[in-house]
Motif scaffolding. Structure first.
Motif, mmCIF file in Angstrom:
data_model
loop_
_atom_site.group_PDB
_atom_site.id
_atom_site.type_symbol
_atom_site.label_atom_id
_atom_site.label_comp_id
_atom_site.label_asym_id
_atom_site.label_seq_id
_atom_site.Cartn_x
_atom_site.Cartn_y
_atom_site.Cartn_z
ATOM 1 N N ALA A 83 0.842 -1.187 0.000
ATOM 2 C CA ALA A 83 0.000 0.000 0.000
ATOM 3 C C ALA A 83 0.877 1.237 0.000
ATOM 4 O O ALA A 83 1.937 1.262 0.621
ATOM 5 C CB ALA A 83 -0.914 0.001 1.226
ATOM 6 N N SER A 84 0.425 2.246 -0.713
ATOM 7 C CA SER A 84 1.145 3.511 -0.741
ATOM 8 C C SER A 84 0.164 4.628 -1.066
ATOM 9 O O SER A 84 -0.988 4.388 -1.408
ATOM 10 C CB SER A 84 2.269 3.482 -1.778
ATOM 11 N N THR A 85 0.671 5.843 -0.997
ATOM 12 C CA THR A 85 -0.140 7.001 -1.354
ATOM 13 C C THR A 85 -0.055 7.287 -2.852
ATOM 14 O O THR A 85 -0.756 8.158 -3.345
ATOM 15 C CB THR A 85 0.313 8.253 -0.580
ATOM 16 N N ASP A 86 0.791 6.555 -3.567
ATOM 17 C CA ASP A 86 0.941 6.762 -5.005
ATOM 18 C C ASP A 86 -0.323 6.344 -5.749
ATOM 19 O O ASP A 86 -1.000 5.393 -5.363
ATOM 20 C CB ASP A 86 2.114 5.948 -5.549
ATOM 21 N N PRO A 87 -0.616 7.026 -6.856
ATOM 22 C CA PRO A 87 -1.763 6.629 -7.673
ATOM 23 C C PRO A 87 -1.486 5.296 -8.383
ATOM 24 O O PRO A 87 -0.329 4.890 -8.525
ATOM 25 C CB PRO A 87 -1.912 7.775 -8.675
ATOM 26 N N PRO A 88 -2.527 4.610 -8.849
ATOM 27 C CA PRO A 88 -2.350 3.310 -9.494
ATOM 28 C C PRO A 88 -1.371 3.310 -10.665
ATOM 29 O O PRO A 88 -0.659 2.330 -10.873
ATOM 30 C CB PRO A 88 -3.760 2.945 -9.955
ATOM 31 N N GLU A 89 -1.300 4.401 -11.445
ATOM 32 C CA GLU A 89 -0.385 4.449 -12.588
ATOM 33 C C GLU A 89 1.063 4.307 -12.142
ATOM 34 O O GLU A 89 1.873 3.649 -12.786
ATOM 35 C CB GLU A 89 -0.493 5.781 -13.352
ATOM 36 N N VAL A 90 1.406 4.959 -11.030
ATOM 37 C CA VAL A 90 2.767 4.900 -10.500
ATOM 38 C C VAL A 90 3.032 3.508 -9.917
ATOM 39 O O VAL A 90 4.102 2.938 -10.095
ATOM 40 C CB VAL A 90 2.986 6.011 -9.451
ATOM 41 N N GLN A 91 2.033 2.954 -9.240
ATOM 42 C CA GLN A 91 2.185 1.617 -8.675
ATOM 43 C C GLN A 91 2.395 0.581 -9.774
ATOM 44 O O GLN A 91 3.233 -0.314 -9.641
ATOM 45 C CB GLN A 91 0.963 1.258 -7.834
ATOM 46 N N LEU A 92 1.666 0.699 -10.868
ATOM 47 C CA LEU A 92 1.816 -0.234 -11.977
ATOM 48 C C LEU A 92 3.206 -0.115 -12.595
ATOM 49 O O LEU A 92 3.830 -1.125 -12.926
ATOM 50 C CB LEU A 92 0.735 -0.005 -13.029
ATOM 51 N N ALA A 93 3.705 1.100 -12.742
ATOM 52 C CA ALA A 93 5.062 1.286 -13.281
ATOM 53 C C ALA A 93 6.096 0.628 -12.363
ATOM 54 O O ALA A 93 7.034 -0.021 -12.828
ATOM 55 C CB ALA A 93 5.362 2.778 -13.452
ATOM 56 N N MET A 94 5.914 0.778 -11.055
ATOM 57 C CA MET A 94 6.830 0.141 -10.096
ATOM 58 C C MET A 94 6.740 -1.376 -10.217
ATOM 59 O O MET A 94 7.751 -2.075 -10.216
ATOM 60 C CB MET A 94 6.499 0.591 -8.671
ATOM 61 N N ASN A 95 5.534 -1.888 -10.334
ATOM 62 C CA ASN A 95 5.326 -3.327 -10.484
ATOM 63 C C ASN A 95 6.057 -3.857 -11.716
ATOM 64 O O ASN A 95 6.709 -4.891 -11.670
ATOM 65 C CB ASN A 95 3.832 -3.629 -10.609
ATOM 66 N N ARG A 96 5.928 -3.139 -12.811
ATOM 67 C CA ARG A 96 6.556 -3.587 -14.058
ATOM 68 C C ARG A 96 8.068 -3.441 -14.015
ATOM 69 O O ARG A 96 8.782 -4.242 -14.593
ATOM 70 C CB ARG A 96 5.966 -2.832 -15.233
ATOM 71 N N THR A 97 8.571 -2.422 -13.344
ATOM 72 C CA THR A 97 10.019 -2.240 -13.227
ATOM 73 C C THR A 97 10.646 -3.364 -12.429
ATOM 74 O O THR A 97 11.685 -3.909 -12.792
ATOM 75 C CB THR A 97 10.336 -0.883 -12.553
ATOM 76 N N TRP A 98 10.009 -3.725 -11.316
ATOM 77 C CA TRP A 98 10.594 -4.690 -10.381
ATOM 78 C C TRP A 98 9.995 -6.090 -10.506
ATOM 79 O O TRP A 98 10.397 -6.976 -9.757
ATOM 80 C CB TRP A 98 10.435 -4.171 -8.946
ATOM 81 N N HIS A 99 9.043 -6.302 -11.403
ATOM 82 C CA HIS A 99 8.423 -7.626 -11.580
ATOM 83 C C HIS A 99 7.891 -8.160 -10.245
ATOM 84 O O HIS A 99 8.155 -9.297 -9.856
ATOM 85 C CB HIS A 99 9.411 -8.635 -12.184
ATOM 86 N N LEU A 100 7.159 -7.317 -9.537
ATOM 87 C CA LEU A 100 6.659 -7.683 -8.217
ATOM 88 C C LEU A 100 5.423 -8.574 -8.327
ATOM 89 O O LEU A 100 4.497 -8.247 -9.063
ATOM 90 C CB LEU A 100 6.312 -6.427 -7.412
ATOM 91 N N PRO A 101 5.392 -9.661 -7.569
ATOM 92 C CA PRO A 101 4.223 -10.550 -7.610
ATOM 93 C C PRO A 101 3.172 -10.167 -6.570
ATOM 94 O O PRO A 101 2.512 -11.022 -6.008
ATOM 95 C CB PRO A 101 4.849 -11.914 -7.289
ATOM 96 N N PHE A 102 3.045 -8.883 -6.277
ATOM 97 C CA PHE A 102 2.153 -8.429 -5.219
ATOM 98 C C PHE A 102 1.070 -7.526 -5.783
ATOM 99 O O PHE A 102 1.230 -6.896 -6.805
ATOM 100 C CB PHE A 102 2.918 -7.629 -4.154
ATOM 101 N N ARG A 103 0.003 -7.419 -5.029
ATOM 102 C CA ARG A 103 -1.067 -6.457 -5.316
ATOM 103 C C ARG A 103 -0.699 -5.130 -4.656
ATOM 104 O O ARG A 103 -0.056 -5.100 -3.621
ATOM 105 C CB ARG A 103 -2.397 -6.944 -4.744
ATOM 106 N N TRP A 104 -1.159 -4.065 -5.242
ATOM 107 C CA TRP A 104 -0.974 -2.734 -4.681
ATOM 108 C C TRP A 104 -2.329 -2.149 -4.328
ATOM 109 O O TRP A 104 -3.316 -2.405 -5.006
ATOM 110 C CB TRP A 104 -0.330 -1.810 -5.708
ATOM 111 N N VAL A 105 -2.335 -1.318 -3.312
ATOM 112 C CA VAL A 105 -3.522 -0.567 -2.931
ATOM 113 C C VAL A 105 -3.112 0.899 -2.871
ATOM 114 O O VAL A 105 -2.111 1.244 -2.246
ATOM 115 C CB VAL A 105 -4.064 -1.021 -1.554
ATOM 116 N N SER A 106 -3.868 1.735 -3.526
ATOM 117 C CA SER A 106 -3.606 3.166 -3.514
ATOM 118 C C SER A 106 -4.492 3.811 -2.454
ATOM 119 O O SER A 106 -5.712 3.667 -2.479
ATOM 120 C CB SER A 106 -3.919 3.761 -4.894
ATOM 121 N N ASP A 107 -3.857 4.515 -1.535
ATOM 122 C CA ASP A 107 -4.570 5.187 -0.436
ATOM 123 C C ASP A 107 -4.009 6.607 -0.311
ATOM 124 O O ASP A 107 -3.291 6.919 0.644
ATOM 125 C CB ASP A 107 -4.363 4.378 0.853
#
Length: 168
Positions: A4-28
């Motif tokens: 979870a982070s305060t970042d919007p979903p677009e930023v979270q998705l970019a982070m996911n794709r950069t690091w190949h993270l197998p996790f879900r993100w929640v934007s808050d």
């Protein structure tokens, strides 16, 4: 696992794709959904999450919580894994994350090329500073920080091996 982070979903998705993270993100973004109810909101730092690792059982019980002092203070994996294993749950396969947004990297994002020099600097600087400390408590904190950097570097070596470009 959910990040979870305060970042919007677009930023979270970019982070996911950069690091190949197998996790879900929640934007808050304002902390109202998770951070404030979990008492991990930090208004003094511009309204962000306090660094926390929290494990919750399916029945809602907290089985692990470690609130860190700052972004450099992270718990070891073993206590977290022990808390999760104590639940006796079967592993769950999570399908790839596919929100209806386009990835948009943040200027603050930590990229793989920046990772090694950053954590090498932490490792060597904390080791050198620990040698100067006369207060044993301060020395121990620096050595703990050095160990965290060493752990991150070792984990990154494994990550690079798994995500190395195919050179065929």
């Amino acid at each position: 696992m959910v990040l979870a982070s305060t970042d919007p979903p677009e930023v979270q998705l970019a982070m996911n794709r950069t690091w190949h993270l197998p996790f879900r993100w929640v934007s808050d973004p304002d902390g109202s959904q998770l951070a404030k109810p979990l008492d991990v909101w930090n208004p003094e730092r511009g309204g962000i999450f306090k660094p926390v690792v929290l494990a919750v059982a399916p029945d809602g019980r907290e089985v692990f919580r470690e609130l860190s002092r700052d972004f450099t203070d992270r718990p070891d994996d073993e206590p977290i894994l022990a808390a999760l294993e104590s639940l006796g749950l079967d592993p769950v396969s999570v399908p790839p994350w596919s929100p209806d947004v386009e990835p948009q990297p943040s200027e603050r994002a930590f990229t793989p090329p920046a990772f090694i020099p950053y954590f090498r600097a932490i490792k060597f600087n904390t080791g050198a500073l620990a040698e100067r400390m006369v207060d044993e408590r301060d020395r121990e904190q620096l050595l703990t920080e050095k160990g965290m950097a060493e752990s991150f570097l070792a984990a990154f070596d494994e990550w690079r091996a798994e995500h190395a470009p195919d050179r065929r």
